[in-house]
Write an enzyme that holds these catalytic residues in place. Structure first.
Site, mmCIF file in Angstrom:
data_model
loop_
_atom_site.group_PDB
_atom_site.id
_atom_site.type_symbol
_atom_site.label_atom_id
_atom_site.label_comp_id
_atom_site.label_asym_id
_atom_site.label_seq_id
_atom_site.Cartn_x
_atom_site.Cartn_y
_atom_site.Cartn_z
ATOM 1 N N MET A 1 9.428 5.772 4.024
ATOM 2 C CA MET A 1 10.285 7.092 3.588
ATOM 3 C C MET A 1 10.351 7.904 4.787
ATOM 4 O O MET A 1 11.449 8.475 5.087
ATOM 5 C CB MET A 1 9.479 7.815 2.422
ATOM 6 C CG MET A 1 9.730 6.955 1.208
ATOM 7 S SD MET A 1 8.521 7.902 -0.054
ATOM 8 C CE MET A 1 9.115 7.137 -1.521
ATOM 9 N N GLU A 2 9.200 8.174 5.569
ATOM 10 C CA GLU A 2 9.129 9.137 6.829
ATOM 11 C C GLU A 2 10.242 8.620 7.745
ATOM 12 O O GLU A 2 10.714 9.342 8.389
ATOM 13 C CB GLU A 2 7.944 9.171 7.159
ATOM 14 C CG GLU A 2 6.967 9.966 6.556
ATOM 15 C CD GLU A 2 5.805 10.403 7.379
ATOM 16 O OE1 GLU A 2 5.855 11.564 8.138
ATOM 17 O OE2 GLU A 2 4.653 10.128 7.090
ATOM 18 N N ARG B 1 9.939 17.715 7.566
ATOM 19 C CA ARG B 1 9.723 17.473 8.733
ATOM 20 C C ARG B 1 9.987 18.615 9.520
ATOM 21 O O ARG B 1 10.915 19.462 9.372
ATOM 22 C CB ARG B 1 10.463 16.226 9.303
ATOM 23 C CG ARG B 1 10.243 14.898 8.754
ATOM 24 C CD ARG B 1 11.054 13.680 9.192
ATOM 25 N NE ARG B 1 10.219 13.354 10.514
ATOM 26 C CZ ARG B 1 9.077 12.490 10.542
ATOM 27 N NH1 ARG B 1 8.358 12.408 9.618
ATOM 28 N NH2 ARG B 1 8.427 12.468 11.742
ATOM 29 N N MET C 1 4.290 2.562 2.077
ATOM 30 C CA MET C 1 5.812 2.992 1.195
ATOM 31 C C MET C 1 5.875 4.405 1.891
ATOM 32 O O MET C 1 7.384 4.814 2.210
ATOM 33 C CB MET C 1 5.524 3.308 -0.207
ATOM 34 C CG MET C 1 6.728 3.668 -0.893
ATOM 35 S SD MET C 1 6.250 4.159 -2.653
ATOM 36 C CE MET C 1 5.570 5.776 -2.466
ATOM 37 N N HIS D 1 4.107 6.768 -6.434
ATOM 38 C CA HIS D 1 4.284 5.346 -6.170
ATOM 39 C C HIS D 1 4.369 4.685 -7.559
ATOM 40 O O HIS D 1 3.407 4.758 -8.459
ATOM 41 C CB HIS D 1 3.003 4.849 -5.379
ATOM 42 C CG HIS D 1 3.500 3.480 -4.630
ATOM 43 N ND1 HIS D 1 2.671 3.019 -3.980
ATOM 44 C CD2 HIS D 1 4.337 2.425 -5.281
ATOM 45 C CE1 HIS D 1 2.967 1.843 -3.465
ATOM 46 N NE2 HIS D 1 4.137 1.435 -4.208
ATOM 47 N N GLY E 1 6.386 15.148 10.910
ATOM 48 C CA GLY E 1 6.225 14.937 9.153
ATOM 49 C C GLY E 1 4.965 16.123 9.258
ATOM 50 O O GLY E 1 3.948 16.247 9.779
ATOM 51 N N ALA F 1 0.829 -1.267 0.020
ATOM 52 C CA ALA F 1 0.102 0.069 0.189
ATOM 53 C C ALA F 1 1.075 1.313 0.083
ATOM 54 O O ALA F 1 1.775 1.227 0.592
ATOM 55 C CB ALA F 1 -0.834 -0.032 1.077
ATOM 56 N N THR F 2 0.564 2.423 -0.617
ATOM 57 C CA THR F 2 1.261 3.415 -0.673
ATOM 58 C C THR F 2 1.280 3.925 0.636
ATOM 59 O O THR F 2 2.464 4.615 0.969
ATOM 60 C CB THR F 2 0.344 4.473 -1.740
ATOM 61 O OG1 THR F 2 0.206 4.055 -2.884
ATOM 62 C CG2 THR F 2 1.185 5.919 -1.781
#
Length: 132
Positions: free
Chosen positions: A43-44, A114, A39, A70, A63, A35-36
Site C-alpha cells: 500500500m505504501e 505521507r 500488505m 487486513h 510515511g 503478513a500484514t
C-alpha cells in the site's frame, strides 16, 4: 513539489513468496499467509508511485501514518495488487485511500499519509542524530 491533483492513483503489485508470510515475521506457528506488514508495504509503495511524478529532484516522501484493516488471508503464490488514491493534500502532507486485493477478493483497506521531504535536509538531521 508540484501540485498533486486529488484523485491521482497508482498501484503496486507483489507476488507472495515464502519470505512474505506471517510465519516468517512473527511465529512459525502462524498460518502460511501474507503478513500484514507486507500488505502495508504494498500500500505504501502504491502511494509513493502515485505522487512520484509530482516530486522535484531531491525530494521524496516518507510515511507518517497508516490505518488499515487486513480483511482476508492470501496464500503463497498469489499476487497482491495495492492501489492508492490521493484524497487530500495539505502543504507537504498527502493523504491516500488505500486498498489491496488478491486474485479472489479485497484483502485490506484504509488510509495512509505521507509527507514530502527534501532528502538533503532529512539526511543532515539524521546524521546529527547519529552523532549524538
Amino acid at each position: 513539489m508540484r501540485q498533486i491533483p486529488l484523485g491521482t492513483k497508482a498501484t503496486f503489485t507483489l507476488r507472495v513468496l515464502s519470505e512474505h508470510l506471517a510465519s516468517q515475521f512473527k511465529d512459525a506457528m502462524l498460518p502460511q499467509v501474507l503478513a500484514t506488514p507486507m500488505m502495508i508495504l504494498a500500500m505504501e509503495n502504491a502511494a509513493l508511485n502515485a505522487i512520484r511524478p509530482f516530486l522535484e529532484q531531491g525530494e521524496s516522501a516518507v510515511g507518517t501514518e497508516i490505518a488499515v484493516r487486513h480483511l482476508a488471508a492470501t496464500p503463497v503464490g498469489h499476487t497482491v495488487r495495492a492501489e492508492a488514491e490521493v484524497i487530500k493534500t495539505t502543504g507537504k502532507r498527502i493523504e491516500f485511500k488505500v486498498s489491496a486485493s488478491d486474485e479472489i477478493e479485497e484483502i485490506g483497506n484504509g488510509t495512509h499519509q505521507r509527507t514530502v521531504i527534501t532528502l538533503q535536509s532529512f539526511n543532515e538531521r539524521l546524521a546529527s542524530k547519529r552523532a549524538r
